[in-house]
Enzyme design. Structure first.
Site, PDB file in Angstrom:
ATOM      1  CE  LYS A 169      -3.768   4.459  -2.087  1.00 19.00           C
ATOM      2  NZ  LYS A 169      -4.885   4.969  -2.931  1.00 19.00           N
ATOM      3  CE1 TYR A 225      -3.953   1.905   0.446  1.00 15.19           C
ATOM      4  CE2 TYR A 225      -2.819   3.314   1.941  1.00 15.19           C
ATOM      5  CZ  TYR A 225      -3.717   3.251   1.156  1.00 15.19           C
ATOM      6  OH  TYR A 225      -4.716   4.291   1.231  1.00 15.19           O
TER       7      TYR A 225
HETATM    8  N1  LIG Z   1     -10.021   5.416   4.092  1.00 15.33           N
HETATM    9  C1  LIG Z   1      -8.904   5.744   4.446  1.00 15.33           C
HETATM   10  O1  LIG Z   1      -8.374   6.114   5.464  1.00 15.33           O
HETATM   11  C2  LIG Z   1      -8.062   6.322   3.268  1.00 15.33           C
HETATM   12  C3  LIG Z   1      -6.843   7.076   3.410  1.00 15.33           C
HETATM   13  C4  LIG Z   1      -5.985   7.361   2.431  1.00 15.33           C
HETATM   14  C5  LIG Z   1      -6.424   7.408   1.219  1.00 15.33           C
HETATM   15  N2  LIG Z   1      -7.424   6.408   0.756  1.00 15.33           N
HETATM   16  C6  LIG Z   1      -7.797   6.050  -0.725  1.00 15.33           C
HETATM   17  O2  LIG Z   1      -8.927   6.590  -0.830  1.00 15.33           O
HETATM   18  C7  LIG Z   1      -9.602   5.707  -2.031  1.00 15.33           C
HETATM   19  C8  LIG Z   1     -11.115   5.335  -1.703  1.00 15.33           C
HETATM   20  O3  LIG Z   1     -10.785   4.504  -0.341  1.00 15.33           O
HETATM   21  P1  LIG Z   1     -12.260   4.190   0.608  1.00 15.33           P
HETATM   22  O4  LIG Z   1     -11.813   4.565   1.969  1.00 15.33           O
HETATM   23  O5  LIG Z   1     -13.260   4.967  -0.068  1.00 15.33           O
HETATM   24  O6  LIG Z   1     -12.166   2.570   0.387  1.00 15.33           O
HETATM   25  P2  LIG Z   1     -13.431   1.595  -0.022  1.00 15.33           P
HETATM   26  O7  LIG Z   1     -12.812   0.351   0.043  1.00 15.33           O
HETATM   27  O8  LIG Z   1     -14.735   2.138   0.639  1.00 15.33           O
HETATM   28  O9  LIG Z   1     -13.759   1.980  -1.707  1.00 15.33           O
HETATM   29  C9  LIG Z   1     -12.690   1.608  -2.649  1.00 15.33           C
HETATM   30  C10 LIG Z   1     -13.645   1.256  -3.784  1.00 15.33           C
HETATM   31  O10 LIG Z   1     -12.656   0.809  -4.820  1.00 15.33           O
HETATM   32  C11 LIG Z   1     -13.318  -0.187  -5.496  1.00 15.33           C
HETATM   33  N3  LIG Z   1     -12.394  -1.122  -6.235  1.00 15.33           N
HETATM   34  C12 LIG Z   1     -11.509  -1.895  -5.733  1.00 15.33           C
HETATM   35  N4  LIG Z   1     -10.557  -2.592  -6.629  1.00 15.33           N
HETATM   36  C13 LIG Z   1     -10.959  -2.181  -7.855  1.00 15.33           C
HETATM   37  C14 LIG Z   1     -11.115  -2.349  -9.268  1.00 15.33           C
HETATM   38  N5  LIG Z   1      -9.909  -3.418  -9.732  1.00 15.33           N
HETATM   39  N6  LIG Z   1     -11.700  -1.800 -10.270  1.00 15.33           N
HETATM   40  C15 LIG Z   1     -12.772  -1.039 -10.147  1.00 15.33           C
HETATM   41  N7  LIG Z   1     -13.015  -0.657  -8.597  1.00 15.33           N
HETATM   42  C16 LIG Z   1     -12.140  -1.120  -7.434  1.00 15.33           C
HETATM   43  C17 LIG Z   1     -13.882  -1.085  -4.544  1.00 15.33           C
HETATM   44  O11 LIG Z   1     -14.727  -2.014  -5.041  1.00 15.33           O
HETATM   45  C18 LIG Z   1     -14.558  -0.010  -3.455  1.00 15.33           C
HETATM   46  O12 LIG Z   1     -15.786   0.090  -3.986  1.00 15.33           O
HETATM   47  C19 LIG Z   1      -8.470   4.517  -2.191  1.00 15.33           C
HETATM   48  O13 LIG Z   1      -7.628   4.703  -3.060  1.00 15.33           O
HETATM   49  C20 LIG Z   1      -7.739   4.469  -0.826  1.00 15.33           C
HETATM   50  O14 LIG Z   1      -6.616   3.991  -1.035  1.00 15.33           O
HETATM   51  C21 LIG Z   1      -8.270   5.922   1.700  1.00 15.33           C
END
Ligand SMILES: NC(=O)c1ccc[n+]([C@@H]2O[C@H](COP(=O)([O-])OP(=O)(O)OC[C@H]3O[C@@H](n4cnc5c(N)ncnc54)[C@H](O)[C@@H]3O)[C@@H](O)[C@H]2O)c1
Length: 251
Positions: A163, A159
């Protein structure tokens, strides 16, 4: 493009179609709502059909790791949506805690494939349409992880690396595609209150000690930052990484 920043017009997204990947996720869902409310026509896609979207939002499925389906999706969007096309890369996954010494090639590649290769493929597929149409914006969700902190106590080498890669990709595309009228930027959130975080309850107290406001970010706060970078209010942002980690990386 609006360069006059004295009015709220600069935040208006009317007359744009914005593709949002990961639109069924915690952050993606809020991004869809926010951009729709700002006047954009939103195309919300995920591995499964995103539900619970505002009326007027187009939904679909695409696996961002599969170059052919991403290309076919881009062709469909181009044919169905004439006019300016923007993109928000919000799809992402995180591995369960695995020590770097124990991680298999398959696990490492699996995370890189979605978080980095998937963002590249989607951006590349839509770039062709964007370049033809003359003006566009791409915003990807990177993370504080990798460039600003190494996630801890959880062990998430893939991860972190993925990123850090998204920020490097953002800067590279900003330089290559900026002259074509395409602004490319990213947001780097800290811990956000979404399902992605929910399985890590046992680490909440440790993280919270270093978060300045003493709470996780809300998805709507990330959506607001994405809206800003997409909009003409960010007309001079090229390759910008907007770090929004509640001060976590400062401590
Ligand atoms: N939640 C956190 O703390 C956090 C912090 C920093 C960054 N992020 C980033 O923000 C983004 C969204 O995260 P989130 O917290 O909403 O996560 P989440 O798991 O709620 O949503 C991520 C979505 O991506 C979709 N996905 C996964 N693989 C896929 C693929 N191959 N094709 C299409 N869609 C796909 C999943 O089905 C899911 O709906 C991610 O990139 C995550 O790394 C999240």
């Amino acid at each position: 493009m609006t360069i006059d920043q004295t009015t709220t017009v600069a935040r208006d997204l009317t007359d744009r179609t914005v593709v949002v990947t990961g639109a069924a996720g915690g952050i993606g869902k809020e991004v869809v709502r926010r951009l729709h409310a700002a006047g954009a026509h939103v195309v919300a896609v995920d591995l499964r059909e995103p539900g619970d979207v505002p009326e007027g939002v187009t939904t679909g499925t695409v696996d961002i790791t599969d170059p052919e389906s991403v290309r076919a999706f881009a062709d469909r969007v181009a044919a169905e949506h004439p006019g300016r096309l923007d993109l928000v890369n919000a799809a992402g996954i995180v591995e369960d805690d695995v020590a770097a010494a124990e991680m298999s090639a398959e696990q490492f590649r699996g995370v890189l494939d979605v978080n980095l290769v998937g963002v590249f493929l989607t951006s590349q597929a839509l770039h062709r349409v964007m370049a033809e149409r003359g003006e566009a914006a791409i915003v990807s969700i990177a993370s504080m992880s990798g460039n600003h902190v190494v996630n801890h106590p959880q062990k998430q080498v893939a991860y972190n690396v993925s990123k850090a890669g998204v920020t490097a990709l953002t800067k590279t595309l900003a330089v290559e595609w900026g002259p074509e009228g395409i602004r490319v930027n990213c947001v780097s959130p800290g811990y956000v209150d979404t399902p992605l975080l929910a399985k890590k309850h046992h680490q909440f107290d440790e993280w919270m000690r270093d978060i300045v406001p003493g709470r996780f970010a809300q998805p709507a706060e990330v959506a607001a930052a994405i809206h800003f970078l997409l909009s003409d209010a960010a007309s001079y942002c090229h390759g910008t990484e907007l770090l929004m980690d509640g001060g976590y990386s400062l401590r």
